[in-house]
Design an enzyme around this catalytic site. Structure first.
Site, short mmCIF file in Angstrom:
data_model
loop_
_atom_site.label_atom_id
_atom_site.label_comp_id
_atom_site.label_asym_id
_atom_site.label_seq_id
_atom_site.Cartn_x
_atom_site.Cartn_y
_atom_site.Cartn_z
N ASP A 174 0.83 -1.25 0.04
CA ASP A 174 0.05 0.06 0.06
C ASP A 174 0.84 1.19 -0.07
OD1 ASP A 174 -2.29 1.69 -0.06
OD2 ASP A 174 -2.77 1.27 2.25
N LEU A 175 1.83 1.33 -0.96
CA LEU A 175 2.52 2.61 -1.31
C LEU A 175 1.79 3.87 -1.41
CD1 LEU A 175 5.56 3.25 -1.32
CD2 LEU A 175 5.54 3.12 -3.45
#
Length: 247
Positions: A174-175
């Site tokens: 979940d960048l």
């Protein structure tokens, strides 16, 4: 910058669950470590926030720390909430994130130091928690964008940060702008739930970058227009990313 020493991992099994902790930072951990009410009773609960994860800021002997309770997001949260399918202790989300953080810290990457992780069995499912040292004096990249304080230099630093992790084969699930922290000492990447190590490859690395770009736009980095965003944020970010990745 936090220590890059390897974690002195200890594992405890208790009734209905298990705990892993870094004995080099905290000599003893028990189930109460994962209960905000216990910390509050000790006068050591600094803050508690809402949101999906149920995050609390606690004061430990190792320093101020973040206690996060794992909880699902999206529509499935209405059904399963904070429960995950049991596949063994080593495959719990908390144990895996603890050990990934320990590995990354040992590689000298800027991540929060893991203190302790735990899980509790509920039949065929489990719930889990993680405690990490808090990054001091930090703002999220999203907060920097909201304040209008992201320039080409900071954008380049973000690109270099992401490249350091990609070069080590680190895939972040979940960048986004909320998981990049900025403080006077530098930049950090947080929240490695579901993250893993992979063989470096352009396809997943580009997917990570695309996710970050969407996040930056979503939190307002392109409020001055697409051209300004590309010139002042995205191009400097990608330039430093490519230079660092190839270094």
């Amino acid at each position: 910058m936090q220590s890059t020493m390897m974690t002195d991992e200890r594992v405890l099994a208790d009734q209905g669950g298990g705990i892993v902790f870094d004995a080099g930072l905290v000599p003893a951990v028990d189930r109460r470590w994962f209960e905000p009410a216990w910390w509050q009773g000790q006068g050591a609960l600094a803050a508690a926030t809402g949101g999906r994860g149920g995050v609390s800021i606690i004061r430990t002997d190792a320093g101020e720390a973040v206690l996060r309770h794992y909880r699902r997001g999206g529509m499935v949260a209405n059904i399963l909430g904070d429960r995950y399918l049991w596949l063994g202790a080593d495959r719990t989300r908390s144990f895996r994130e603890f050990r990934l953080l320990a590995h990354l810290l040992g590689r000298g990457l800027p991540v929060p130091a893991p203190l302790a992780a735990g899980f509790v069995r509920h039949g065929l499912r489990y719930s889990a928690d993680l405690v990490t040292l808090r990054i001091p004096c930090a703002s999220t990249l999203a907060e920097k964008i909201a304040a209008g304080s992201v320039d080409t230099e900071l954008a380049g630093q973000v690109g270099a940060l992401v490249a350091r992790f990609h070069r080590e084969g680190v895939w972040h699930a979940d960048l986004n702008a909320h998981n990049i922290l900025v403080n006077p000492e530098g930049l950090y990447l947080i929240d490695f739930d579901r993250g893993r190590l992979r063989a470096p490859h352009l396809s997943w690395q580009q997917d990570n970058l695309d996710r970050l770009r969407r996040s930056l736009i979503k939190v307002g980095a392109a409020r001055s227009g697409d051209r300004a965003f590309d010139t002042d944020v995205w191009k400097p970010l990608v330039y430093r990313y490519e230079r660092t990745l190839g270094a």
